[in-house]
Design a protein around this motif. Structure first.
Motif, short mmCIF file in Angstrom:
data_model
loop_
_atom_site.label_atom_id
_atom_site.label_comp_id
_atom_site.label_asym_id
_atom_site.label_seq_id
_atom_site.Cartn_x
_atom_site.Cartn_y
_atom_site.Cartn_z
N PHE A 94 0.81 -1.22 0.00
CA PHE A 94 0.00 0.00 0.00
C PHE A 94 0.85 1.28 0.00
O PHE A 94 0.36 2.34 0.34
CB PHE A 94 -0.94 -0.01 1.21
CG PHE A 94 -2.05 -1.00 1.08
CD1 PHE A 94 -3.26 -0.67 0.49
CD2 PHE A 94 -1.87 -2.31 1.52
CE1 PHE A 94 -4.27 -1.60 0.34
CE2 PHE A 94 -2.88 -3.25 1.39
CZ PHE A 94 -4.08 -2.90 0.79
N ARG A 95 2.10 1.15 -0.43
CA ARG A 95 3.01 2.30 -0.38
C ARG A 95 2.56 3.45 -1.28
O ARG A 95 2.92 4.60 -1.04
CB ARG A 95 4.43 1.86 -0.74
CG ARG A 95 4.58 1.38 -2.18
CD ARG A 95 5.88 0.60 -2.37
NE ARG A 95 6.09 0.18 -3.76
CZ ARG A 95 5.51 -0.85 -4.33
NH1 ARG A 95 4.64 -1.59 -3.64
NH2 ARG A 95 5.76 -1.17 -5.58
N HIS A 96 1.78 3.15 -2.30
CA HIS A 96 1.34 4.19 -3.23
C HIS A 96 -0.13 4.57 -3.02
O HIS A 96 -0.73 5.18 -3.90
CB HIS A 96 1.54 3.74 -4.68
CG HIS A 96 2.98 3.50 -5.04
ND1 HIS A 96 4.00 4.36 -4.68
CD2 HIS A 96 3.58 2.48 -5.71
CE1 HIS A 96 5.15 3.91 -5.14
NE2 HIS A 96 4.93 2.77 -5.75
N HIS A 97 -0.69 4.21 -1.88
CA HIS A 97 -2.10 4.47 -1.63
C HIS A 97 -2.28 5.51 -0.52
O HIS A 97 -1.37 5.76 0.27
CB HIS A 97 -2.83 3.18 -1.23
CG HIS A 97 -3.09 2.29 -2.41
ND1 HIS A 97 -4.35 2.00 -2.86
CD2 HIS A 97 -2.24 1.64 -3.24
CE1 HIS A 97 -4.28 1.20 -3.91
NE2 HIS A 97 -3.00 0.97 -4.16
N ARG A 98 -3.45 6.11 -0.50
CA ARG A 98 -3.74 7.10 0.55
C ARG A 98 -3.59 6.47 1.93
O ARG A 98 -2.98 7.06 2.81
CB ARG A 98 -5.17 7.64 0.38
CG ARG A 98 -5.36 8.50 -0.86
CD ARG A 98 -6.82 8.85 -1.01
NE ARG A 98 -7.08 9.63 -2.22
CZ ARG A 98 -8.30 9.89 -2.68
NH1 ARG A 98 -9.37 9.44 -2.02
NH2 ARG A 98 -8.44 10.60 -3.78
N ASN A 115 -18.03 0.53 4.31
CA ASN A 115 -17.24 1.23 3.33
C ASN A 115 -16.07 1.96 4.00
O ASN A 115 -16.15 2.36 5.16
CB ASN A 115 -18.08 2.24 2.55
CG ASN A 115 -19.08 1.56 1.64
OD1 ASN A 115 -18.79 0.49 1.08
ND2 ASN A 115 -20.26 2.13 1.48
N SER A 116 -15.00 2.14 3.27
CA SER A 116 -13.80 2.79 3.80
C SER A 116 -13.96 4.31 3.75
O SER A 116 -14.64 4.84 2.86
CB SER A 116 -12.57 2.40 2.97
OG SER A 116 -12.42 1.00 2.92
N PRO A 117 -13.31 5.03 4.67
CA PRO A 117 -13.22 6.48 4.50
C PRO A 117 -12.30 6.77 3.32
O PRO A 117 -11.60 5.88 2.83
CB PRO A 117 -12.60 6.95 5.83
CG PRO A 117 -11.86 5.76 6.35
CD PRO A 117 -12.64 4.55 5.88
N ASP A 118 -12.27 8.03 2.85
CA ASP A 118 -11.40 8.33 1.70
C ASP A 118 -9.95 8.55 2.09
O ASP A 118 -9.07 8.61 1.22
CB ASP A 118 -11.93 9.53 0.90
CG ASP A 118 -12.03 10.81 1.73
OD1 ASP A 118 -11.35 10.90 2.77
OD2 ASP A 118 -12.78 11.71 1.33
N LEU A 159 -11.22 10.25 14.71
CA LEU A 159 -12.26 9.26 15.02
C LEU A 159 -12.19 8.08 14.06
O LEU A 159 -12.39 6.93 14.44
CB LEU A 159 -13.64 9.92 14.96
CG LEU A 159 -13.97 10.88 16.11
CD1 LEU A 159 -15.35 11.51 15.88
CD2 LEU A 159 -13.93 10.16 17.45
N ALA A 160 -11.91 8.38 12.77
CA ALA A 160 -11.83 7.31 11.77
C ALA A 160 -10.44 6.68 11.72
O ALA A 160 -10.25 5.63 11.10
CB ALA A 160 -12.18 7.86 10.38
N GLY A 161 -9.48 7.30 12.39
CA GLY A 161 -8.11 6.77 12.37
C GLY A 161 -7.34 7.16 11.13
O GLY A 161 -6.25 6.64 10.88
N SER A 162 -7.88 8.09 10.33
CA SER A 162 -7.21 8.52 9.10
C SER A 162 -6.14 9.55 9.40
O SER A 162 -6.38 10.52 10.12
CB SER A 162 -8.24 9.10 8.12
OG SER A 162 -7.59 9.70 7.02
N LEU A 163 -4.94 9.35 8.85
CA LEU A 163 -3.84 10.30 9.04
C LEU A 163 -3.81 11.37 7.97
O LEU A 163 -3.03 12.32 8.06
CB LEU A 163 -2.50 9.54 9.06
CG LEU A 163 -2.33 8.49 10.15
CD1 LEU A 163 -0.98 7.80 10.01
CD2 LEU A 163 -2.47 9.11 11.53
N GLY A 164 -4.65 11.22 6.92
CA GLY A 164 -4.64 12.18 5.83
C GLY A 164 -3.44 11.99 4.92
O GLY A 164 -2.55 11.16 5.19
#
Length: 365
Positions: free
Chosen positions: A85-89, A278-281, A288-293
């Motif tokens: 997943f090195r090239h993914h968000r 479904n996954s967040p973007d 809250l979603a654990g997304s680092l951006g």
């Protein structure tokens, strides 16, 4: 007064019971902390690993050498996850000194969670099977069940050598990794068990036959062969493709299994990864979603894929920085037996995603 106090104390549990049940229903589950074994290194002490259920703790105490193998395997499958997943968000990023390893992102029953559970289960199988074959564990060794003469497209051969004991690796991984999920009967537990199994079977899928020739002058008139695991990268590549085609499912009414959310989907999901949310973007930081951006992530200006600046930066644009890089070049083989290279310096442009720009009205006081 004492009588009233006694009645009040006896009735209190009845009053709070519905509240406690609701709290348990809506409190997110804490994810598999056995992943944290990889961060402990040689300091694996069963009682100090947070989140282990009783069966996992018992297996840990009974087989401390296997826990060392699982710890080394955890580092390997996390590296493989980050490679895939090195090239993914979402790039399989881990949180330092966090017992959940991946943070809140695993609380969502998404396809990312499906992949992590599958690759982690596969990693346990791979690590234990490898250690068995190398003679590092007291409880297991090579697979000696394959004996006798058989044939393949190259002719006859004898089973021998040291076949990888994949069946023992699968058996222990199933007992240890699945133990937590078997204590709960909900959609997430069923999802995890399914994806754990997919990971285990992925390792077995790529078992290969290796042989040694015993003929005169190196001919293969006589061959001894054994079964060996392929490189773990093949398992990672396979599960990465399964992530792309993961199937959304919902729980049966009786809670015994899954139904595919898409009624037009006719194939069996036996070998597919499954998810229920479904996954967040993953574009913006969301605690809250654990997304680092993706702010500050390196992107590829010329790519139209997931690593491209348009996709990676979610349309926010990117910054360009000129940097000097030193690499080996003009390498020549020198007799005997070395390779000599020059250090070459080049100037390259590095593109990084811009941070999210707050609306102007938020800056007004």
């Amino acid at each position: 007064m004492r009588e009233f106090a006694g009645v009040q104390s006896r009735s209190a549990p009845r009053i709070y019971l519905p509240f406690i049940l609701l709290l348990l229903m809506f409190t997110p589950r804490v994810d598999s902390s056995w992943w944290y074994i990889g961060a402990l290194g040689a300091r694996v002490i069963c009682d100090n690993i947070p989140g282990l259920v009783n069966k996992q703790r018992q297996l840990c105490q009974r087989h401390p050498d296997l826990m060392q193998s699982i710890g080394e395997g955890a580092k390997e499958w996390i590296r493989e996850c980050q490679h895939q997943f090195r090239h993914h968000r979402w790039n399989c990023s881990t949180l330092e000194r966090d017992h959940t390893v991946f943070g809140r992102v695993m609380l969502r029953s998404s396809r990312e969670a499906a992949f992590v559970y599958a690759i982690s289960s596969a990693g346990v199988v791979y690590a234990i099977t490898r250690e068995c074959s190398q003679g590092e564990l007291k409880i297991c060794g090579c697979d000696t069940n394959r004996r006798g003469r058989t044939s393949d497209e190259e002719g006859d051969f004898d089973w021998g050598g040291c076949s990888d004991n994949i069946n023992y690796g699968i058996k222990f991984a199933k007992a240890f990794v699945d133990a937590r999920e078997r204590m709960v009967k909900d959609a997430r537990a069923l999802m995890n068990l399914h994806n754990n199994r997919c990971g285990r079977m992925a390792v077995k899928r790529f078992m290969k036959t290796e042989c040694k020739c015993h003929g005169v002058s190196g001919s293969c008139a006589l061959r001894t062969c054994w079964l060996a695991m392929s490189d773990f990268r093949r398992t990672g590549d396979y599960l990465r493709k399964k992530y792309n085609t993961a199937v959304e499912v919902t729980m049966n009414q009786d809670g015994s299994g899954f139904m595919v959310a898409d009624r037009d989907y006719k194939r069996t999901t036996k070998n597919d990864l499954v998810y229920t949310e479904n996954s967040p973007d993953y574009c913006l930081m969301d605690r809250l979603a654990g997304s680092l951006g993706t702010a500050g992530r390196v992107c590829n200006k010329s790519s139209r894929g997931m690593d491209g600046c348009e996709v990676m930066c979610c349309g926010r644009g990117y910054d360009t920085t000129r940097v000097n890089r030193v690499s080996k070049c003009e390498c020549k083989f020198k007799w005997c037996c070395a390779v000599e290279c020059r250090d070459c310096e080049e100037t390259v442009d590095v593109h990084t995603c811009k941070p999210h720009k707050k609306p102007d009205w938020l800056d007004l006081t």
